[in-house]
Motif scaffolding. Structure first.
Motif, PDB file in Angstrom:
ATOM      1  N   ARG A  16       0.811  -1.251   0.070  1.00 23.14           N
ATOM      2  CA  ARG A  16      -0.087  -0.024  -0.113  1.00 23.14           C
ATOM      3  C   ARG A  16       0.866   1.282  -0.110  1.00 23.14           C
ATOM      4  O   ARG A  16       0.378   2.374   0.024  1.00 23.14           O
ATOM      5  CB  ARG A  16      -1.021   0.006   1.072  1.00 23.14           C
ATOM      6  N   GLY A  17       2.197   1.166  -0.068  1.00 20.95           N
ATOM      7  CA  GLY A  17       3.175   2.282  -0.086  1.00 20.95           C
ATOM      8  C   GLY A  17       3.192   3.032   1.208  1.00 20.95           C
ATOM      9  O   GLY A  17       3.640   4.243   1.072  1.00 20.95           O
ATOM     10  N   LEU A  18       2.764   2.404   2.411  1.00 27.90           N
ATOM     11  CA  LEU A  18       2.857   3.302   3.573  1.00 27.90           C
ATOM     12  C   LEU A  18       4.127   2.994   4.305  1.00 27.90           C
ATOM     13  O   LEU A  18       4.567   3.723   5.225  1.00 27.90           O
ATOM     14  CB  LEU A  18       1.903   2.515   4.527  1.00 27.90           C
ATOM     15  N   ALA A  19       5.098   2.257   4.128  1.00 27.32           N
ATOM     16  CA  ALA A  19       6.378   1.956   4.647  1.00 27.32           C
ATOM     17  C   ALA A  19       7.364   2.964   3.966  1.00 27.32           C
ATOM     18  O   ALA A  19       7.051   3.911   3.150  1.00 27.32           O
ATOM     19  CB  ALA A  19       7.282   0.657   4.105  1.00 27.32           C
ATOM     20  N   ARG A  20       8.261   3.515   4.934  1.00 22.84           N
ATOM     21  CA  ARG A  20       8.829   4.900   4.571  1.00 22.84           C
ATOM     22  C   ARG A  20       9.802   4.903   3.350  1.00 22.84           C
ATOM     23  O   ARG A  20      10.560   5.923   3.110  1.00 22.84           O
ATOM     24  CB  ARG A  20       9.540   5.333   5.953  1.00 22.84           C
ATOM     25  N   ASP A  21      10.153   3.885   2.793  1.00 24.74           N
ATOM     26  CA  ASP A  21      10.923   3.692   1.623  1.00 24.74           C
ATOM     27  C   ASP A  21      10.206   4.631   0.387  1.00 24.74           C
ATOM     28  O   ASP A  21      10.727   5.156  -0.539  1.00 24.74           O
ATOM     29  CB  ASP A  21      11.104   2.364   0.814  1.00 24.74           C
ATOM     30  N   THR A  22       8.668   4.578   0.584  1.00 23.16           N
ATOM     31  CA  THR A  22       7.928   5.247  -0.579  1.00 23.16           C
ATOM     32  C   THR A  22       8.536   6.650  -0.556  1.00 23.16           C
ATOM     33  O   THR A  22       8.418   7.323  -1.955  1.00 23.16           O
ATOM     34  CB  THR A  22       6.471   4.960  -0.218  1.00 23.16           C
ATOM     35  N   ARG A  23       8.617   7.503   0.367  1.00 22.19           N
ATOM     36  CA  ARG A  23       8.794   8.884   0.220  1.00 22.19           C
ATOM     37  C   ARG A  23      10.202   9.206  -0.196  1.00 22.19           C
ATOM     38  O   ARG A  23      10.503   9.954  -0.927  1.00 22.19           O
ATOM     39  CB  ARG A  23       8.420   9.580   1.730  1.00 22.19           C
ATOM     40  N   ILE A  24      11.152   8.061   0.017  1.00 32.14           N
ATOM     41  CA  ILE A  24      12.263   8.368  -0.645  1.00 32.14           C
ATOM     42  C   ILE A  24      12.341   8.162  -2.243  1.00 32.14           C
ATOM     43  O   ILE A  24      12.859   8.842  -2.808  1.00 32.14           O
ATOM     44  CB  ILE A  24      13.476   7.313  -0.056  1.00 32.14           C
ATOM     45  N   ARG A  25      11.691   7.082  -2.600  1.00 31.27           N
ATOM     46  CA  ARG A  25      11.461   6.641  -3.829  1.00 31.27           C
ATOM     47  C   ARG A  25      10.738   7.879  -4.645  1.00 31.27           C
ATOM     48  O   ARG A  25      11.075   8.425  -5.666  1.00 31.27           O
ATOM     49  CB  ARG A  25      10.455   5.453  -4.195  1.00 31.27           C
ATOM     50  N   TRP A  26       9.884   8.364  -3.810  1.00 30.86           N
ATOM     51  CA  TRP A  26       8.991   9.668  -4.442  1.00 30.86           C
ATOM     52  C   TRP A  26       9.957  10.730  -4.751  1.00 30.86           C
ATOM     53  O   TRP A  26      10.041  11.485  -5.663  1.00 30.86           O
ATOM     54  CB  TRP A  26       7.705   9.937  -3.429  1.00 30.86           C
ATOM     55  N   ALA A  27      10.825  10.898  -3.584  1.00 31.32           N
ATOM     56  CA  ALA A  27      11.863  12.292  -3.731  1.00 31.32           C
ATOM     57  C   ALA A  27      12.679  12.007  -5.132  1.00 31.32           C
ATOM     58  O   ALA A  27      12.932  12.755  -5.907  1.00 31.32           O
ATOM     59  CB  ALA A  27      12.507  12.378  -2.537  1.00 31.32           C
ATOM     60  N   LEU A  28      13.165  10.813  -5.219  1.00 34.44           N
ATOM     61  CA  LEU A  28      14.140  10.344  -6.316  1.00 34.44           C
ATOM     62  C   LEU A  28      13.543  10.668  -7.547  1.00 34.44           C
ATOM     63  O   LEU A  28      14.172  11.095  -8.396  1.00 34.44           O
ATOM     64  CB  LEU A  28      14.871   8.955  -5.985  1.00 34.44           C
ATOM     65  N   GLU A  29      12.239  10.132  -7.568  1.00 36.15           N
ATOM     66  CA  GLU A  29      11.369  10.291  -8.871  1.00 36.15           C
ATOM     67  C   GLU A  29      11.105  11.758  -9.140  1.00 36.15           C
ATOM     68  O   GLU A  29      11.255  11.978 -10.470  1.00 36.15           O
ATOM     69  CB  GLU A  29      10.020   9.400  -8.808  1.00 36.15           C
ATOM     70  N   GLU A  30      10.946  12.371  -8.331  1.00 29.27           N
ATOM     71  CA  GLU A  30      10.600  14.019  -8.363  1.00 29.27           C
ATOM     72  C   GLU A  30      11.818  14.421  -9.198  1.00 29.27           C
ATOM     73  O   GLU A  30      11.446  15.668  -9.973  1.00 29.27           O
ATOM     74  CB  GLU A  30      10.179  14.655  -7.242  1.00 29.27           C
ATOM     75  N   VAL A  31      13.243  14.153  -8.841  1.00 35.70           N
ATOM     76  CA  VAL A  31      14.206  14.976  -9.175  1.00 35.70           C
ATOM     77  C   VAL A  31      14.814  14.213 -10.437  1.00 35.70           C
ATOM     78  O   VAL A  31      15.881  14.656 -10.729  1.00 35.70           O
ATOM     79  CB  VAL A  31      15.139  15.117  -8.232  1.00 35.70           C
ATOM     80  N   GLY A  32      14.146  12.986 -10.679  1.00 32.71           N
ATOM     81  CA  GLY A  32      14.741  12.171 -11.927  1.00 32.71           C
ATOM     82  C   GLY A  32      16.069  11.534 -11.602  1.00 32.71           C
ATOM     83  O   GLY A  32      16.740  11.396 -12.550  1.00 32.71           O
ATOM     84  N   GLN A  33      16.373  10.990 -10.345  1.00 33.77           N
ATOM     85  CA  GLN A  33      17.514  10.549  -9.937  1.00 33.77           C
ATOM     86  C   GLN A  33      17.146   8.969 -10.095  1.00 33.77           C
ATOM     87  O   GLN A  33      16.401   8.310  -9.196  1.00 33.77           O
ATOM     88  CB  GLN A  33      18.008  10.898  -8.806  1.00 33.77           C
TER      89      GLN A  33
END
Ligand code: GTB
Length: 214
Positions: A16-33
Motif C-alpha cells: 500500500r506504499g505506507l512504509a517509509r521507503d516510498t517517500r524516498i522513492r518519490w523524492a528520487l522520482e521527483e528529481v529524476g534520479q
C-alpha cells in the motif's frame, strides 16, 4: 553515482506504499534520479551488516559512494538539496519548505503513529478504551489545524516542495484508519500528491516488490 536505498523484502503494508521507503522513492522520482534498491527481511535488518548503516536496524537507508544516511527526513532533505526541483531557490521560501518537512515529521506524523501504535500494540491493555479517545482527539486537533492552514491552497506554501512530499507521505498513513476521509481539504491535498507522476512511479515500484514483479 546511482544511490542505493533499502526497503522491506515483504512489506507488512502489502504494497500500500505506507512504509517509509516510498517517500524516498518519490523524492528520487521527483528529481529524476535513478536508484537501486536492496531488499531486506526483518531478520536481515537486525544483522551487523545493516546495523552498521542503520543504528536502529530499520529501513529506509541511503548509500551514495561514501555517504550513508538513515532517517527518511534526512534522506529526503539530502535529495532535495542535491538536485533542483524540491526546494525553492529563494532562501526564505527554502527555509519554510524545510520547516514544513519538520512539521510533517514532528508535529503530524507523531500523533498519527501514536494512534496506530495504540490500536496495534495496546488493544489488550486495561486502559486501552479510556486512552484511545484521548489519542484520537490529539490527532484530530492537529489535523483541524493543518486543514485550516492549508485552506483551499494547492500546496502548503506556494509551489509543490519537499515539505508537501513529506506532509502527503505522512498523511497517507492515516488511510487505514478512515480518519483522512473526515477531512475533505486534506483528502484532496493527499490526492493531489498521489496524482503526481513521480508519486505514481514510486508507488508502482514499491508495489512491484510486493507482487514479485520486481
Ligand atoms: N524515523 C525513521 C525514518 O523516518 O526513517 C523510522 C524508520 C522506520 O520506522 N522504519 C520501519 C522499519 O524499518 C519501516 S517504515 N521497521 C522495522 C523495524 O523497526 O524492525 C514504518 C512502517 C512499517 C509498516 C507499515 N505498514 O505496515 O503499514 C507502515 C510503516
Amino acid at each position: 553515482m546511482i544511490p542505493t536505498i533499502t526497503a522491506f523484502k515483504q512489506s507488512p503494508d502489502r504494497g500500500r506504499g505506507l512504509a517509509r521507503d516510498t517517500r524516498i522513492r518519490w523524492a528520487l522520482e521527483e528529481v529524476g534520479q535513478a536508484y537501486d534498491v536492496r531488499l531486506l527481511t526483518f531478520a536481515e535488518m537486525k544483522e551487523p551488516a545493516h546495523l552498521a548503516i542503520h543504528p536502529f536496524g530499520q529501513i529506509p537507508t541511503y548509500e551514495e559512494g561514501d555517504l550513508v544516511l538513515f532517517e527518511s527526513g534526512a534522506i529526503v532533505l539530502h535529495i532535495a538539496e542535491s538536485h533542483p526541483g524540491l526546494l525553492p531557490a529563494d532562501a526564505n521560501a527554502r527555509a519554510r519548505a524545510i520547516t514544513w518537512m519538520f512539521a510533517a515529521l514532528n508535529s503530524v506524523e507523531l500523533p498519527i503513529l501514536d494512534l496506530s501504535t495504540a490500536k496495534i500494540l495496546e488493544r489488550d491493555a486495561p486502559w486501552y478504551e479510556a486512552r484511545l479517545p484521548l489519542v484520537e482527539k490529539r490527532l484530530c486537533d492537529r489535523l483541524d489545524q493543518l486543514a485550516a492552514r492549508l485552506g483551499d491552497s494547492e500546496w502548503v506554501d506556494g509551489a509543490f516542495s519537499a515539505g508537501d512530499l513529506m506532509m502527503v507521505s505522512v498523511l497517507l498513513r492515516l488511510r487505514p484508519s478512515g480518519i483522512l476521509e473526515r477531512y475533505p481539504k486534506l483528502s484532496a491535498y493527499v490526492a493531489r500528491g498521489e496524482a503526481r507522476p513521480a508519486y505514481q512511479r514510486a508507488f508502482a515500484a514499491q508495489l512491484a516488490v510486493f507482487t514479485g514483479t520486481k
